[in-house]
Write a protein that holds these residues in place. Sequence first.
Motif, PDB file in Angstrom:
ATOM      1  N   ILE A   1      67.306 -27.274 121.363  1.00  0.00           N
ATOM      2  CA  ILE A   1      66.703 -27.458 119.927  1.00  0.00           C
ATOM      3  C   ILE A   1      65.908 -28.767 119.805  1.00  0.00           C
ATOM      4  O   ILE A   1      66.108 -29.769 120.338  1.00  0.00           O
ATOM      5  CB  ILE A   1      68.009 -27.771 118.989  1.00  0.00           C
ATOM      6  N   ALA A   2      64.897 -28.649 118.996  1.00  0.00           N
ATOM      7  CA  ALA A   2      64.041 -29.733 118.234  1.00  0.00           C
ATOM      8  C   ALA A   2      64.790 -30.118 116.726  1.00  0.00           C
ATOM      9  O   ALA A   2      64.861 -28.861 116.134  1.00  0.00           O
ATOM     10  CB  ALA A   2      62.727 -29.448 118.337  1.00  0.00           C
ATOM     11  N   PHE A   3      65.063 -31.438 116.453  1.00  0.00           N
ATOM     12  CA  PHE A   3      65.521 -31.683 115.191  1.00  0.00           C
ATOM     13  C   PHE A   3      64.300 -32.249 114.640  1.00  0.00           C
ATOM     14  O   PHE A   3      63.566 -33.288 115.261  1.00  0.00           O
ATOM     15  CB  PHE A   3      66.801 -32.497 115.120  1.00  0.00           C
ATOM     16  N   MET A   4      63.992 -31.953 113.405  1.00  0.00           N
ATOM     17  CA  MET A   4      62.869 -32.433 112.363  1.00  0.00           C
ATOM     18  C   MET A   4      63.513 -32.615 111.085  1.00  0.00           C
ATOM     19  O   MET A   4      63.745 -31.911 110.238  1.00  0.00           O
ATOM     20  CB  MET A   4      61.819 -31.370 112.202  1.00  0.00           C
ATOM     21  N   GLY A   5      63.558 -34.233 110.905  1.00  0.00           N
ATOM     22  CA  GLY A   5      64.157 -34.615 109.564  1.00  0.00           C
ATOM     23  C   GLY A   5      63.912 -36.023 109.500  1.00  0.00           C
ATOM     24  O   GLY A   5      63.524 -36.656 110.444  1.00  0.00           O
ATOM     25  N   THR A   6      63.879 -36.642 108.327  1.00  0.00           N
ATOM     26  CA  THR A   6      63.567 -37.935 108.026  1.00  0.00           C
ATOM     27  C   THR A   6      64.759 -38.705 107.055  1.00  0.00           C
ATOM     28  O   THR A   6      64.941 -39.878 107.588  1.00  0.00           O
ATOM     29  CB  THR A   6      62.071 -37.990 107.164  1.00  0.00           C
ATOM     30  N   PRO A   7      65.060 -38.266 106.123  1.00  0.00           N
ATOM     31  CA  PRO A   7      66.104 -39.242 105.289  1.00  0.00           C
ATOM     32  C   PRO A   7      67.285 -39.091 105.697  1.00  0.00           C
ATOM     33  O   PRO A   7      67.895 -38.405 106.497  1.00  0.00           O
ATOM     34  CB  PRO A   7      65.770 -38.848 103.879  1.00  0.00           C
ATOM     35  N   ASP A   8      68.068 -39.925 104.765  1.00  0.00           N
ATOM     36  CA  ASP A   8      69.705 -39.957 105.231  1.00  0.00           C
ATOM     37  C   ASP A   8      70.352 -38.361 105.108  1.00  0.00           C
ATOM     38  O   ASP A   8      71.152 -38.149 105.812  1.00  0.00           O
ATOM     39  CB  ASP A   8      70.355 -40.663 104.030  1.00  0.00           C
ATOM     40  N   PHE A   9      69.611 -37.790 104.131  1.00  0.00           N
ATOM     41  CA  PHE A   9      70.278 -36.373 104.218  1.00  0.00           C
ATOM     42  C   PHE A   9      70.022 -35.626 105.242  1.00  0.00           C
ATOM     43  O   PHE A   9      71.140 -34.641 105.542  1.00  0.00           O
ATOM     44  CB  PHE A   9      69.261 -35.461 103.000  1.00  0.00           C
ATOM     45  N   ALA A  10      69.186 -35.886 106.107  1.00  0.00           N
ATOM     46  CA  ALA A  10      69.284 -35.214 107.506  1.00  0.00           C
ATOM     47  C   ALA A  10      70.058 -35.780 108.336  1.00  0.00           C
ATOM     48  O   ALA A  10      70.096 -34.951 109.449  1.00  0.00           O
ATOM     49  CB  ALA A  10      67.722 -35.131 107.969  1.00  0.00           C
ATOM     50  N   VAL A  11      70.727 -36.711 108.300  1.00  0.00           N
ATOM     51  CA  VAL A  11      71.437 -37.456 109.467  1.00  0.00           C
ATOM     52  C   VAL A  11      72.623 -36.593 109.821  1.00  0.00           C
ATOM     53  O   VAL A  11      72.984 -36.622 111.183  1.00  0.00           O
ATOM     54  CB  VAL A  11      71.801 -38.894 109.096  1.00  0.00           C
ATOM     55  N   ALA A  12      73.400 -36.076 108.775  1.00  0.00           N
ATOM     56  CA  ALA A  12      74.401 -35.400 109.085  1.00  0.00           C
ATOM     57  C   ALA A  12      74.196 -34.224 109.963  1.00  0.00           C
ATOM     58  O   ALA A  12      75.002 -33.680 110.762  1.00  0.00           O
ATOM     59  CB  ALA A  12      75.114 -34.867 107.830  1.00  0.00           C
ATOM     60  N   ALA A  13      73.123 -33.468 109.628  1.00  0.00           N
ATOM     61  CA  ALA A  13      73.027 -32.250 110.598  1.00  0.00           C
ATOM     62  C   ALA A  13      72.719 -32.684 111.977  1.00  0.00           C
ATOM     63  O   ALA A  13      73.012 -32.040 112.978  1.00  0.00           O
ATOM     64  CB  ALA A  13      71.599 -31.428 109.944  1.00  0.00           C
ATOM     65  N   LEU A  14      71.860 -33.757 112.236  1.00  0.00           N
ATOM     66  CA  LEU A  14      71.610 -34.135 113.562  1.00  0.00           C
ATOM     67  C   LEU A  14      72.848 -34.771 114.164  1.00  0.00           C
ATOM     68  O   LEU A  14      72.982 -34.228 115.391  1.00  0.00           O
ATOM     69  CB  LEU A  14      70.595 -35.519 113.512  1.00  0.00           C
ATOM     70  N   ASP A  15      73.631 -35.238 113.573  1.00  0.00           N
ATOM     71  CA  ASP A  15      75.251 -35.530 114.099  1.00  0.00           C
ATOM     72  C   ASP A  15      75.921 -34.486 114.604  1.00  0.00           C
ATOM     73  O   ASP A  15      76.473 -34.215 115.631  1.00  0.00           O
ATOM     74  CB  ASP A  15      76.063 -36.565 113.219  1.00  0.00           C
ATOM     75  N   ALA A  16      75.919 -33.311 113.647  1.00  0.00           N
ATOM     76  CA  ALA A  16      76.649 -32.207 113.833  1.00  0.00           C
ATOM     77  C   ALA A  16      76.193 -31.257 115.001  1.00  0.00           C
ATOM     78  O   ALA A  16      76.995 -30.992 115.803  1.00  0.00           O
ATOM     79  CB  ALA A  16      76.562 -31.173 112.638  1.00  0.00           C
ATOM     80  N   LEU A  17      74.646 -31.484 115.231  1.00  0.00           N
ATOM     81  CA  LEU A  17      74.264 -30.752 116.404  1.00  0.00           C
ATOM     82  C   LEU A  17      74.504 -31.102 117.616  1.00  0.00           C
ATOM     83  O   LEU A  17      75.133 -30.595 118.688  1.00  0.00           O
ATOM     84  CB  LEU A  17      72.722 -30.570 116.328  1.00  0.00           C
ATOM     85  N   VAL A  18      74.658 -32.619 117.688  1.00  0.00           N
ATOM     86  CA  VAL A  18      74.717 -33.363 118.829  1.00  0.00           C
ATOM     87  C   VAL A  18      76.622 -33.325 119.204  1.00  0.00           C
ATOM     88  O   VAL A  18      77.006 -32.977 120.489  1.00  0.00           O
ATOM     89  CB  VAL A  18      74.615 -34.633 118.861  1.00  0.00           C
ATOM     90  N   GLY A  19      77.052 -33.225 118.176  1.00  0.00           N
ATOM     91  CA  GLY A  19      78.481 -33.166 118.230  1.00  0.00           C
ATOM     92  C   GLY A  19      79.120 -31.761 118.585  1.00  0.00           C
ATOM     93  O   GLY A  19      79.945 -31.546 119.469  1.00  0.00           O
ATOM     94  N   ALA A  20      78.300 -30.454 118.479  1.00  0.00           N
ATOM     95  CA  ALA A  20      78.494 -29.402 118.818  1.00  0.00           C
ATOM     96  C   ALA A  20      78.085 -29.036 120.250  1.00  0.00           C
ATOM     97  O   ALA A  20      78.348 -27.752 120.487  1.00  0.00           O
ATOM     98  CB  ALA A  20      78.042 -28.204 117.679  1.00  0.00           C
TER      99      ALA A  20
END
Length: 298
Positions: free
Chosen positions: A3-22
């Motif tokens: 996957i490539a993750f594309m995001g900028t603000p705090d709102f996006a951080v939870a999704a990045l953490d979830a992808l890595v954690g999964a």
Amino acid sequence: MRIAFMGTPDFAVAALDALVGAGHEVAAVYTQPPRPANRGRLTPSPVHRRAEELGLPVRTPETLKGEEEKAAFVALDLDCAVVAAYGLLLPRAILEAPRHGCLNIHASLLPRWRGAAPIQRAILAGDAETGVAIMQMEKGLDTGPVRLEGRIPIGRETAGELTDALAALGARLMLDVLADLPGHPAVPQPDQGVSYAHKIDKGEARIDWSVPAMDIDRLVRAMQPSPGAWFESGGQRVKLIAAGPAEGAGPPGQFIGNDLVAAGSGAIRLLTVQPEGKGRMPAADWLRGRRLQPGDPV
């Protein structure tokens, strides 16, 4: 998945953490370039900082329209791209490069509130609920088919509090979709109910005491934490951090006692304020300092 993750603000951080954690393989993180902040110093985005903490490669192009950037993205050989409040338009070549396309975490129940500020607009409009849509991206502005959505009620939350709740919800929904893409087919959005969440203009944050108290209450919550609803008092700008609708009557903008200011209908109880050049304080303390008497303009 790769996957490539594309995001900028705090709102996006939870999704990045979830992808890595999964256990997904994040081949690259795309985010907006560092911007001036903290007295003019270039400051990386929240996603940029988190990606570096996780040891992920970070890319910060100003645009994705150039052939070199397109080629670099294609070369990642992705299964999917996950997008969350990235802030750059994705050209067709980017959208079509991953084997399963690009999936967007959008903080509204599409087709309501397509666009830049869905959370604030939902509060301002007095919506009873909002949610997150996992959308298969296409060329149009938030027009793509939806694979999964989740709903939450809107109570007395500020935009910041609602953002945190929706970020967590969006991260969970994205993991569900990625775990079973065939089980979450892309369903076209209905033609009815389309609305646009235009970017918040700082001028919208000024309080108009002539409107109903409920509208002022929504404005205060929608503008918190940024840019902050405000009014002028004694020649100074005062941010209204927390407030609530209340019973009361009088000419709009008039102090009517008990920490209340009259609105077009009803009244607003001032709870927390931030006078210009000062820190936050209880509104009762600020009002005592102003020595306002019932009948005075606030």
